[in-house]
Design an enzyme around this catalytic site. Structure first.
Site, PDB file in Angstrom:
ATOM      1  N   ASN A  14       0.831  -1.218   0.000  1.00 40.74           N
ATOM      2  CA  ASN A  14       0.000   0.000   0.000  1.00 40.74           C
ATOM      3  C   ASN A  14       0.858   1.257   0.000  1.00 40.74           C
ATOM      4  O   ASN A  14       0.508   2.250  -0.653  1.00 40.74           O
ATOM      5  CB  ASN A  14      -0.961  -0.008   1.195  1.00 40.74           C
ATOM      6  CG  ASN A  14      -2.210  -0.805   0.903  1.00 40.74           C
ATOM      7  OD1 ASN A  14      -3.060  -0.374   0.116  1.00 40.74           O
ATOM      8  ND2 ASN A  14      -2.317  -1.991   1.499  1.00 40.74           N
ATOM      9  N   LEU A  90      -0.184  -2.623  12.186  1.00 41.05           N
ATOM     10  CA  LEU A  90      -0.975  -3.554  12.987  1.00 41.05           C
ATOM     11  C   LEU A  90      -0.954  -3.247  14.483  1.00 41.05           C
ATOM     12  O   LEU A  90      -1.346  -4.075  15.298  1.00 41.05           O
ATOM     13  CB  LEU A  90      -0.513  -4.994  12.716  1.00 41.05           C
ATOM     14  CG  LEU A  90      -0.580  -5.392  11.226  1.00 41.05           C
ATOM     15  CD1 LEU A  90      -0.174  -6.839  11.030  1.00 41.05           C
ATOM     16  CD2 LEU A  90      -1.965  -5.129  10.630  1.00 41.05           C
ATOM     17  N   ASN A 107      -6.597   5.027   7.813  1.00 39.05           N
ATOM     18  CA  ASN A 107      -6.142   3.631   7.822  1.00 39.05           C
ATOM     19  C   ASN A 107      -6.804   2.897   6.669  1.00 39.05           C
ATOM     20  O   ASN A 107      -7.944   3.204   6.301  1.00 39.05           O
ATOM     21  CB  ASN A 107      -6.566   2.975   9.149  1.00 39.05           C
ATOM     22  CG  ASN A 107      -6.192   1.500   9.223  1.00 39.05           C
ATOM     23  OD1 ASN A 107      -5.059   1.126   8.909  1.00 39.05           O
ATOM     24  ND2 ASN A 107      -7.135   0.658   9.606  1.00 39.05           N
ATOM     25  N   HIS A 109      -8.236  -0.761   5.615  1.00 37.93           N
ATOM     26  CA  HIS A 109      -8.646  -2.031   6.222  1.00 37.93           C
ATOM     27  C   HIS A 109      -9.165  -2.955   5.123  1.00 37.93           C
ATOM     28  O   HIS A 109      -9.928  -2.511   4.250  1.00 37.93           O
ATOM     29  CB  HIS A 109      -9.736  -1.781   7.278  1.00 37.93           C
ATOM     30  CG  HIS A 109     -10.120  -3.031   8.005  1.00 37.93           C
ATOM     31  ND1 HIS A 109      -9.335  -3.590   8.983  1.00 37.93           N
ATOM     32  CD2 HIS A 109     -11.180  -3.860   7.848  1.00 37.93           C
ATOM     33  CE1 HIS A 109      -9.904  -4.702   9.420  1.00 37.93           C
ATOM     34  NE2 HIS A 109     -11.026  -4.886   8.745  1.00 37.93           N
ATOM     35  N   ASP A 150     -10.409   0.333  13.992  1.00 35.10           N
ATOM     36  CA  ASP A 150     -11.290   0.264  12.815  1.00 35.10           C
ATOM     37  C   ASP A 150     -12.657   0.914  13.025  1.00 35.10           C
ATOM     38  O   ASP A 150     -13.639   0.489  12.409  1.00 35.10           O
ATOM     39  CB  ASP A 150     -11.510  -1.211  12.398  1.00 35.10           C
ATOM     40  CG  ASP A 150     -10.205  -1.927  12.134  1.00 35.10           C
ATOM     41  OD1 ASP A 150      -9.277  -1.289  11.614  1.00 35.10           O
ATOM     42  OD2 ASP A 150     -10.114  -3.130  12.439  1.00 35.10           O
TER      43      ASP A 150
HETATM   44  C1  GAR Z   1      -3.260  -4.835   3.843  1.00 34.00           C
HETATM   45  O1  GAR Z   1      -4.124  -5.799   3.312  1.00 34.00           O
HETATM   46  C2  GAR Z   1      -4.011  -3.967   4.838  1.00 34.00           C
HETATM   47  O2  GAR Z   1      -5.342  -3.737   4.510  1.00 34.00           O
HETATM   48  C3  GAR Z   1      -3.922  -4.820   6.078  1.00 34.00           C
HETATM   49  O3  GAR Z   1      -2.602  -5.315   6.074  1.00 34.00           O
HETATM   50  C4  GAR Z   1      -2.198  -5.480   4.708  1.00 34.00           C
HETATM   51  C5  GAR Z   1      -0.856  -4.808   4.533  1.00 34.00           C
HETATM   52  O4  GAR Z   1      -0.356  -5.035   3.253  1.00 34.00           O
HETATM   53  N1  GAR Z   1      -4.213  -4.032   7.241  1.00 34.00           N
HETATM   54  C6  GAR Z   1      -4.955  -4.494   8.237  1.00 34.00           C
HETATM   55  O5  GAR Z   1      -5.421  -5.610   8.275  1.00 34.00           O
HETATM   56  C7  GAR Z   1      -5.180  -3.480   9.343  1.00 34.00           C
HETATM   57  N2  GAR Z   1      -6.358  -3.801  10.091  1.00 34.00           N
HETATM   58  P1  GAR Z   1       0.838  -4.187   2.677  1.00 34.00           P
HETATM   59  O6  GAR Z   1       1.944  -4.198   3.745  1.00 34.00           O
HETATM   60  O7  GAR Z   1       1.260  -4.921   1.442  1.00 34.00           O
HETATM   61  O8  GAR Z   1       0.335  -2.803   2.410  1.00 34.00           O
END
Ligand code: GAR
Length: 209
Positions: A14, A90, A107, A109, A150
């Site tokens: 992201n 996280l 954020n 999610h 969240d």
């Molecule tokens: C993503 O899918 C994001 O939505 C999730 O962690 C992943 C990180 O991916 N976040 C959560 O679950 C927070 N509640 P990335 O490091 O490749 O961006």
């Protein structure tokens, strides 16, 4: 132009999507700092490869929450960040930081909040819960960060279908594409000053163009 600090715990796709959108001129912002609670986070590597200051810092390095919080606020001030993006972060952001950056922290999610959110629902746990429930759609939500996990106002959401052949991995990949689309879009809404908070609702002004 927003001056952003990105908090990330994981691989950083992201963050990458946001940096790509900025480089392509689709988002009027700059990422001035990346912070991770994990020393091996891919997000730190992505930032360093682009010459962005990237720091590993964790509450476990400090005597208590207050010290940790002051450290974070000092970093944000020193790097002149006026906006925070949690991109796969996280951990809970300390309350004092949330209060100082009220309505300036978002954020991403990997589900359609308020379903499948809250403590313990992150990453693959979310997709496993969605599949176990038998949902026909899932998706991604960009939301404001408040003091709970969240629970802040949604800014943008995007649905994706859930197929009967899905497992958590295939569903996660489809949702991740939606995340990469709406996270930069949401940042751009703030860059254009188009988000107004009314109670728990984030109202989006129409594009001036
Ligand atoms: C993503 O899918 C994001 O939505 C999730 O962690 C992943 C990180 O991916 N976040 C959560 O679950 C927070 N509640 P990335 O490091 O490749 O961006």
């Amino acid at each position: 132009m927003l001056s952003i600090c990105v908090f990330a715990s994981g691989r950083g796709s992201n963050l990458q999507a946001l940096l790509d959108a900025i480089a392509a001129g689709r988002v009027a912002a700059r990422v001035l700092l990346v912070i991770s609670n994990k020393s091996a986070a891919g997000a730190l590597e992505i930032a360093r490869a682009r010459g962005i200051p990237a720091l590993h810092t964790s509450d476990t390095h400090f005597r208590g929450e207050a010290d940790y919080c002051h450290h974070l606020l000092d970093l944000l001030r020193a790097h002149r960040c006026d906006f925070i993006v949690l991109a796969g972060y996280l951990k809970k952001v300390p309350a004092e930081v949330v209060q100082k950056y009220k309505d300036r922290i978002i954020n991403i999610h990997p589900a359609l909040l308020p379903s499948f959110g809250g403590k313990g629902l992150y990453g693959h746990h979310v997709h496993e819960a969605v599949l176990a429930y038998g949902c026909k759609v899932s998706g991604a939500t960009v939301h404001l960060v408040d003091l709970e996990y969240d629970s802040g106002a949604p800014i943008l959401q995007k649905c994706v279908p859930v197929y009967e052949t899905d497992d958590a991995e295939t569903l996660a990949a489809r949702v991740l594409e939606a995340e990469h689309e709406i996270l930069p879009q949401a940042v751009q809404l703030f860059a254009e000053n188009r988000v107004t908070i009314r109670g728990h609702r984030a109202c989006i002004a129409p594009s001036p163009r």
